[in-house]
Design an enzyme around this catalytic site. Structure first.
Site, mmCIF file in Angstrom:
data_model
loop_
_atom_site.group_PDB
_atom_site.id
_atom_site.type_symbol
_atom_site.label_atom_id
_atom_site.label_comp_id
_atom_site.label_asym_id
_atom_site.label_seq_id
_atom_site.Cartn_x
_atom_site.Cartn_y
_atom_site.Cartn_z
ATOM 1 N N GLU A 163 0.835 -1.194 0.000
ATOM 2 C CA GLU A 163 0.000 0.000 0.000
ATOM 3 C C GLU A 163 0.872 1.248 0.000
ATOM 4 O O GLU A 163 1.962 1.257 0.583
ATOM 5 C CB GLU A 163 -0.879 0.020 1.243
ATOM 6 C CG GLU A 163 -1.884 -1.121 1.247
ATOM 7 C CD GLU A 163 -2.804 -1.088 2.457
ATOM 8 O OE1 GLU A 163 -4.022 -1.147 2.248
ATOM 9 O OE2 GLU A 163 -2.310 -0.994 3.592
ATOM 10 N N CYS A 223 7.058 -6.642 7.237
ATOM 11 C CA CYS A 223 8.242 -6.082 7.884
ATOM 12 C C CYS A 223 8.710 -7.086 8.929
ATOM 13 O O CYS A 223 7.896 -7.774 9.535
ATOM 14 C CB CYS A 223 7.878 -4.762 8.568
ATOM 15 S SG CYS A 223 9.279 -3.909 9.333
ATOM 16 N N CYS A 238 -0.051 6.651 9.658
ATOM 17 C CA CYS A 238 1.186 6.016 10.135
ATOM 18 C C CYS A 238 0.894 4.713 10.858
ATOM 19 O O CYS A 238 0.097 4.685 11.795
ATOM 20 C CB CYS A 238 1.890 6.900 11.153
ATOM 21 S SG CYS A 238 2.570 8.372 10.469
ATOM 22 N N SER A 285 13.140 6.585 14.091
ATOM 23 C CA SER A 285 12.035 6.259 15.004
ATOM 24 C C SER A 285 12.611 5.918 16.369
ATOM 25 O O SER A 285 13.176 4.849 16.552
ATOM 26 C CB SER A 285 11.246 5.067 14.460
ATOM 27 O OG SER A 285 10.662 5.407 13.226
ATOM 28 N N HIS A 288 11.032 6.772 19.923
ATOM 29 C CA HIS A 288 9.910 6.306 20.766
ATOM 30 C C HIS A 288 10.200 6.097 22.254
ATOM 31 O O HIS A 288 9.261 6.034 23.047
ATOM 32 C CB HIS A 288 9.240 5.056 20.179
ATOM 33 C CG HIS A 288 8.742 5.240 18.781
ATOM 34 N ND1 HIS A 288 7.883 6.251 18.430
ATOM 35 C CD2 HIS A 288 9.010 4.571 17.620
ATOM 36 C CE1 HIS A 288 7.630 6.184 17.132
ATOM 37 N NE2 HIS A 288 8.304 5.180 16.608
ATOM 38 N N SER A 326 12.755 6.862 6.515
ATOM 39 C CA SER A 326 12.537 6.652 7.954
ATOM 40 C C SER A 326 12.999 5.259 8.359
ATOM 41 O O SER A 326 12.750 4.282 7.660
ATOM 42 C CB SER A 326 11.046 6.818 8.258
ATOM 43 O OG SER A 326 10.802 6.612 9.630
ATOM 44 N N CYS A 385 7.513 -3.862 15.409
ATOM 45 C CA CYS A 385 7.253 -2.830 16.420
ATOM 46 C C CYS A 385 5.860 -3.084 16.993
ATOM 47 O O CYS A 385 4.920 -3.397 16.272
ATOM 48 C CB CYS A 385 7.347 -1.433 15.807
ATOM 49 S SG CYS A 385 9.017 -1.046 15.248
ATOM 50 N N GLY A 397 7.290 -1.630 5.807
ATOM 51 C CA GLY A 397 8.659 -2.134 5.736
ATOM 52 C C GLY A 397 9.679 -1.259 6.421
ATOM 53 O O GLY A 397 9.427 -0.098 6.737
ATOM 54 N N GLU A 398 10.843 -1.849 6.677
ATOM 55 C CA GLU A 398 11.979 -1.128 7.232
ATOM 56 C C GLU A 398 12.949 -0.892 6.060
ATOM 57 O O GLU A 398 13.606 -1.827 5.602
ATOM 58 C CB GLU A 398 12.631 -1.958 8.359
ATOM 59 C CG GLU A 398 13.994 -1.480 8.811
ATOM 60 C CD GLU A 398 14.093 0.009 9.109
ATOM 61 O OE1 GLU A 398 13.261 0.554 9.852
ATOM 62 O OE2 GLU A 398 15.023 0.649 8.566
ATOM 63 N N CYS A 452 2.665 -1.159 15.638
ATOM 64 C CA CYS A 452 2.549 -0.956 14.189
ATOM 65 C C CYS A 452 1.838 -2.141 13.542
ATOM 66 O O CYS A 452 2.162 -3.299 13.799
ATOM 67 C CB CYS A 452 3.939 -0.784 13.584
ATOM 68 S SG CYS A 452 3.929 -0.673 11.785
ATOM 69 N N CYS A 461 3.658 8.575 0.475
ATOM 70 C CA CYS A 461 4.277 7.698 1.472
ATOM 71 C C CYS A 461 4.379 6.324 0.846
ATOM 72 O O CYS A 461 3.357 5.702 0.541
ATOM 73 C CB CYS A 461 3.399 7.672 2.721
ATOM 74 S SG CYS A 461 3.997 6.532 3.976
HETATM 75 N N1 SAH Z 1 10.156 1.163 9.423
HETATM 76 C C1 SAH Z 1 10.346 2.579 9.347
HETATM 77 C C2 SAH Z 1 9.331 3.307 8.509
HETATM 78 C C3 SAH Z 1 7.860 2.973 8.662
HETATM 79 S S1 SAH Z 1 6.888 3.631 9.929
HETATM 80 C C4 SAH Z 1 10.393 3.171 10.727
HETATM 81 O O1 SAH Z 1 10.052 2.497 11.684
HETATM 82 O O2 SAH Z 1 10.829 4.309 10.873
HETATM 83 C C5 SAH Z 1 6.895 5.357 9.918
HETATM 84 C C6 SAH Z 1 6.640 5.920 11.313
HETATM 85 O O3 SAH Z 1 5.332 5.584 11.806
HETATM 86 C C7 SAH Z 1 7.632 5.373 12.327
HETATM 87 O O4 SAH Z 1 8.129 6.405 13.122
HETATM 88 C C8 SAH Z 1 6.759 4.434 13.148
HETATM 89 O O5 SAH Z 1 7.297 4.227 14.431
HETATM 90 C C9 SAH Z 1 5.431 5.157 13.157
HETATM 91 N N2 SAH Z 1 4.294 4.315 13.521
HETATM 92 C C10 SAH Z 1 4.164 2.975 13.391
HETATM 93 N N3 SAH Z 1 2.969 2.566 13.848
HETATM 94 C C11 SAH Z 1 2.314 3.660 14.281
HETATM 95 C C12 SAH Z 1 1.009 3.894 14.837
HETATM 96 N N4 SAH Z 1 0.152 2.894 15.027
HETATM 97 N N5 SAH Z 1 0.665 5.163 15.152
HETATM 98 C C13 SAH Z 1 1.524 6.184 14.939
HETATM 99 N N6 SAH Z 1 2.759 6.024 14.407
HETATM 100 C C14 SAH Z 1 3.150 4.788 14.076
#
Ligand code: SAH
Length: 361
Positions: A91, A111, A329, A210, A212, A188, A115, A156-157, A118, A104
């Site tokens: 997507e 992935c 996100c 990222s 957190h 990212s 996380c 994905g990462e 996510c 995006c």
């Molecule tokens: N894998 C990469 C890029 C994808 S996610 C990364 O982790 O950076 C892009 C951003 O969205 C990241 O900062 C991730 O931590 C955040 N993200 C993931 N799930 C989320 C959610 N449910 N709500 C808000 N942000 C989220």
């Protein structure tokens, strides 16, 4: 793989194999990336016999794929489903914001970083996109010509697929490719080394990290990659790179209620980031069905932001868009083609979670 997605070095090999002069590679690149052709037959300044030989090898199709589904959010965000890697889909989201229109895009089907908050992370890993699969999300996008920014923040990462990501960035920015300024592109990551070093030295695009949580044990619970790749190392790598000028570093941080949103967290984050020129982007949590985490409320996020500002950091709060169509996100989750009857055969069921409020304006 067809011709689409090849770098100039690869096209030079192709051109030589088909007996073209060296500038033949540039001609092909021009058709692929400036003229956006779909068929080899349309490359009319190549000799007919060369086109025929190429068609015999690759088929007439250059390798672009139209999206197979589209959803529109009430806030103007669009989500597309693109076929990749024969059996999978990914997507992409198009997010309008005033004069800007951000794409995006995804770099993997699923992935492997899992996380906790996510949705993509719950799918597991199913495959790395090839450069053409990454670029196609731009090239075959109906809104393509209005896109002002591209963020590698979809499924994905990106740094787990560094080779394909670097190639796609080359084609996005090279004069033979889409000739975009690297300041329009952001990748990212959770902070995978040494791929991060390659991203720093081999490209000039913006980098988002990222984070957190500033505390390693806590971050491990949210971002399991912390165990193998402590974020402190990624931050040290960025600090040493002395990134400046037009190039930016963005720190991503999602505040969760009663978890990582305290004043102690803000202080520790400021300490962790000391000496790094960066902007901190607070991303309000988009609820994921079945995940018992709650995002901090707005006043709490603003207090966190204020504390970071007191420590001299630029901190912004990201506007959440596209939550009603699971395009925000962390909500991208479809990797299967829709069934023939058009039913969405996603393997994570979307049901309204507690606190899930689709935006209506
Ligand atoms: N894998 C990469 C890029 C994808 S996610 C990364 O982790 O950076 C892009 C951003 O969205 C990241 O900062 C991730 O931590 C955040 N993200 C993931 N799930 C989320 C959610 N449910 N709500 C808000 N942000 C989220």
């Amino acid at each position: 793989m067809g011709l689409f997605g090849k770098t100039i070095a690869e096209l030079s090999d192709t051109a030589a194999r088909f007996g073209l002069r060296p500038y033949g590679a540039r001609q092909i690149a021009h058709w692929l990336y400036a003229k956006h052709v779909n068929r080899i037959e349309e490359m009319t300044n190549l000799p007919r016999r060369v086109r025929e030989a190429m068609v015999a090898q690759y088929g007439d199709d250059v390798g672009r794929r139209e999206p197979i589904a589209r959803q529109a959010s009430c806030d103007g965000t669009l989500k597309y489903l693109f076929p990749v890697l024969d059996e999978w889909c990914v997507e992409s989201a198009v997010i309008p914001d005033g004069e800007r229109q951000t794409l995006c895009l995804s770099t993997q089907a699923g992935c492997r970083r899992a996380c906790r908050f996510c949705m993509t992370g719950r799918l597991g890993f199913h495959g790395n996109l090839t450069p053409d699969g990454i670029l196609n999300q731009y090239a075959s996008l109906p809104e393509r010509d209005g896109i002002t920014n591209i963020v590698f923040m979809g499924m994905g990462e990106p740094l787990d697929n560094i080779e394909a990501v670097l190639r796609s960035l080359e084609i996005f920015t090279a004069d033979y490719g889409y000739a975009m300024s690297p300041t329009r592109l952001t990748v990212s990551t959770v902070g995978i080394l040494p791929a991060l070093e390659r991203l720093i030295s081999e490209t000039r695009c913006h980098i988002a990290l990222s984070v957190h949580s500033p505390f390693s044990e806590e971050r491990k619970r949210l971002v399991p990659a912390e165990a193998a790749y402590p974020v402190a190392n990624a931050i040290e790598t960025l600090r040493r790179a002395r990134i400046g000028g037009q190039r930016r570093i963005m720190i991503e941080y999602t505040p969760f209620e009663g978890l990582n949103d305290t004043s102690a967290h803000a202080k520790a984050l400021a300490r962790l980031l000391r000496g790094l020129r960066c902007r901190i982007n607070l991303i309000p949590f988009n609820s994921v069905p079945g995940i018992p985490l709650r995002g901090s409320d707005r006043p709490r996020i603003e207090a966190f932001q204020a504390e970071l500002r007191r420590h001299g950091f630029m901190a912004t709060i990201r506007k959440s868009k596209g939550a009603d169509i699971a395009a925000a996100c962390g909500l991208l989750h479809n990797i299967h083609p829709p069934d023939r009857d058009g039913e969405d055969r996603c393997n994570v069921r979307m049901e309204p979670a507690r606190g899930f409020e689709p935006r209506t304006h």
